[in-house]
Scaffold this motif. Sequence first.
Motif, short mmCIF file in Angstrom:
data_model
loop_
_atom_site.label_atom_id
_atom_site.label_comp_id
_atom_site.label_asym_id
_atom_site.label_seq_id
_atom_site.Cartn_x
_atom_site.Cartn_y
_atom_site.Cartn_z
N ILE A 44 0.87 -1.17 0.00
CA ILE A 44 0.00 0.00 0.00
C ILE A 44 0.91 1.22 0.00
CG2 ILE A 44 -1.73 1.27 1.31
CD1 ILE A 44 -2.65 -1.49 2.41
N MET A 45 0.66 2.13 -0.92
CA MET A 45 1.52 3.31 -1.06
C MET A 45 1.27 4.28 0.09
SD MET A 45 1.20 3.73 -5.18
CE MET A 45 2.07 5.24 -5.31
N ASP A 46 2.35 4.89 0.59
CA ASP A 46 2.24 5.88 1.68
C ASP A 46 1.51 7.13 1.20
OD1 ASP A 46 3.62 4.21 3.39
OD2 ASP A 46 5.57 5.11 2.92
N GLU A 47 1.87 7.59 0.02
CA GLU A 47 1.27 8.80 -0.54
C GLU A 47 0.60 8.44 -1.86
OE1 GLU A 47 4.65 11.30 -1.05
OE2 GLU A 47 5.24 11.09 1.04
N PRO A 48 -0.74 8.41 -1.90
CA PRO A 48 -1.43 8.09 -3.16
C PRO A 48 -1.01 9.06 -4.26
CG PRO A 48 -2.98 8.02 -1.34
CD PRO A 48 -1.69 8.57 -0.80
N ASN A 49 -0.88 8.53 -5.46
CA ASN A 49 -0.39 9.30 -6.59
C ASN A 49 -1.34 9.09 -7.76
OD1 ASN A 49 1.11 10.62 -8.48
ND2 ASN A 49 2.83 9.20 -8.46
N GLY A 50 -2.31 9.96 -7.94
CA GLY A 50 -3.25 9.84 -9.04
C GLY A 50 -4.59 9.28 -8.58
N GLU A 51 -5.50 9.15 -9.51
CA GLU A 51 -6.86 8.73 -9.16
C GLU A 51 -7.11 7.23 -9.30
OE1 GLU A 51 -7.21 9.60 -13.63
OE2 GLU A 51 -6.25 10.63 -11.97
N PHE A 52 -6.15 6.47 -9.75
CA PHE A 52 -6.34 5.04 -9.96
C PHE A 52 -6.11 4.27 -8.66
CE2 PHE A 52 -5.24 6.76 -14.09
CZ PHE A 52 -6.29 6.30 -14.84
N PRO A 53 -6.86 3.19 -8.42
CA PRO A 53 -6.68 2.43 -7.17
C PRO A 53 -5.37 1.65 -7.12
CG PRO A 53 -8.40 1.44 -8.52
CD PRO A 53 -7.99 2.70 -9.20
N ALA A 54 -4.73 1.46 -8.27
CA ALA A 54 -3.47 0.70 -8.29
C ALA A 54 -2.55 1.26 -9.36
CB ALA A 54 -3.75 -0.77 -8.56
N GLN A 55 -1.25 1.20 -9.08
CA GLN A 55 -0.25 1.50 -10.10
C GLN A 55 0.51 0.21 -10.35
OE1 GLN A 55 2.00 4.99 -8.81
NE2 GLN A 55 0.72 6.21 -10.18
N PHE A 56 0.84 -0.04 -11.60
CA PHE A 56 1.33 -1.33 -12.05
C PHE A 56 2.65 -1.19 -12.79
CE2 PHE A 56 1.40 -4.28 -15.70
CZ PHE A 56 1.35 -5.49 -15.06
N ALA A 57 3.58 -2.09 -12.51
CA ALA A 57 4.83 -2.18 -13.24
C ALA A 57 5.12 -3.65 -13.48
CB ALA A 57 5.97 -1.54 -12.46
N LEU A 58 6.00 -3.92 -14.43
CA LEU A 58 6.36 -5.31 -14.70
C LEU A 58 7.83 -5.43 -14.99
CD1 LEU A 58 6.34 -5.23 -18.07
CD2 LEU A 58 3.94 -5.47 -17.65
N SER A 59 8.33 -6.66 -14.85
CA SER A 59 9.75 -6.90 -15.01
C SER A 59 9.99 -8.29 -15.59
CB SER A 59 10.43 -6.79 -13.64
OG SER A 59 11.80 -7.09 -13.76
N VAL A 60 11.01 -8.38 -16.43
CA VAL A 60 11.43 -9.65 -17.01
C VAL A 60 12.94 -9.76 -16.80
CG1 VAL A 60 11.55 -11.06 -19.11
CG2 VAL A 60 9.61 -9.52 -18.74
N SER A 61 13.39 -10.89 -16.31
CA SER A 61 14.79 -11.09 -15.95
C SER A 61 15.71 -11.10 -17.17
CB SER A 61 14.94 -12.41 -15.20
OG SER A 61 16.29 -12.72 -15.04
N LYS A 62 16.76 -10.29 -17.10
CA LYS A 62 17.77 -10.26 -18.14
C LYS A 62 18.63 -11.52 -18.08
CE LYS A 62 20.80 -6.76 -20.09
NZ LYS A 62 21.40 -5.44 -19.85
N LYS A 63 18.69 -12.11 -16.90
CA LYS A 63 19.47 -13.33 -16.71
C LYS A 63 18.85 -14.51 -17.47
CE LYS A 63 21.48 -15.96 -12.89
NZ LYS A 63 21.54 -16.07 -11.43
N LYS A 64 17.50 -14.58 -17.45
CA LYS A 64 16.82 -15.69 -18.12
C LYS A 64 16.59 -15.44 -19.60
CE LYS A 64 14.46 -17.41 -14.06
NZ LYS A 64 13.20 -17.70 -13.42
N PHE A 65 16.43 -14.17 -19.98
CA PHE A 65 16.17 -13.82 -21.37
C PHE A 65 17.21 -12.80 -21.81
CE2 PHE A 65 12.16 -15.21 -19.60
CZ PHE A 65 11.76 -16.14 -20.53
#
Length: 160
Positions: A44-65
Amino acid sequence: MNFAAMPDFTFQRGERLKSRKVIEQLFKGGQSFAHYPLRIVWTIMDEPNGEFPAQFALSVSKKKFKRAVDRNRIRRLMREAYRLNKHILYERLETSRQSPVNSQQQLASAEATADKTSHQQLALMVIYTGSEILSFQEIEKAMRDMLRRFVKKYRAGNQK
């Protein structure tokens, strides 16, 4: 056809998690679980940022790919799977905030919980843990199942 009831399938700038500070906080104190080939880390974010209920990011390992082409392909598939299924997350988070109440005591408790949760914003990071590129159908099914499981865990944690 009722267009007002259709979920919003866009993925807007405000929904993207870009803050290094929040990402560091996410990995230091966030909760996580895995649903092959994905792992979700959230807080849960300490300081809400924007009007959306969630902020999303993604990651793919450079080691595997090793090849950027493969990492980018997986990121595109994951982003599309999230975009098409984020309504599961948004709708269920909203319904958990607006649950019915039966007594005055439950009403007071529900209002206190609603005050806490109505202004909360989640930070979500989805990490691809698979070792091969799966089809979009497999990634989408994993994303859908993972979001449903996440909502159950999140609701259970907030009801205590």
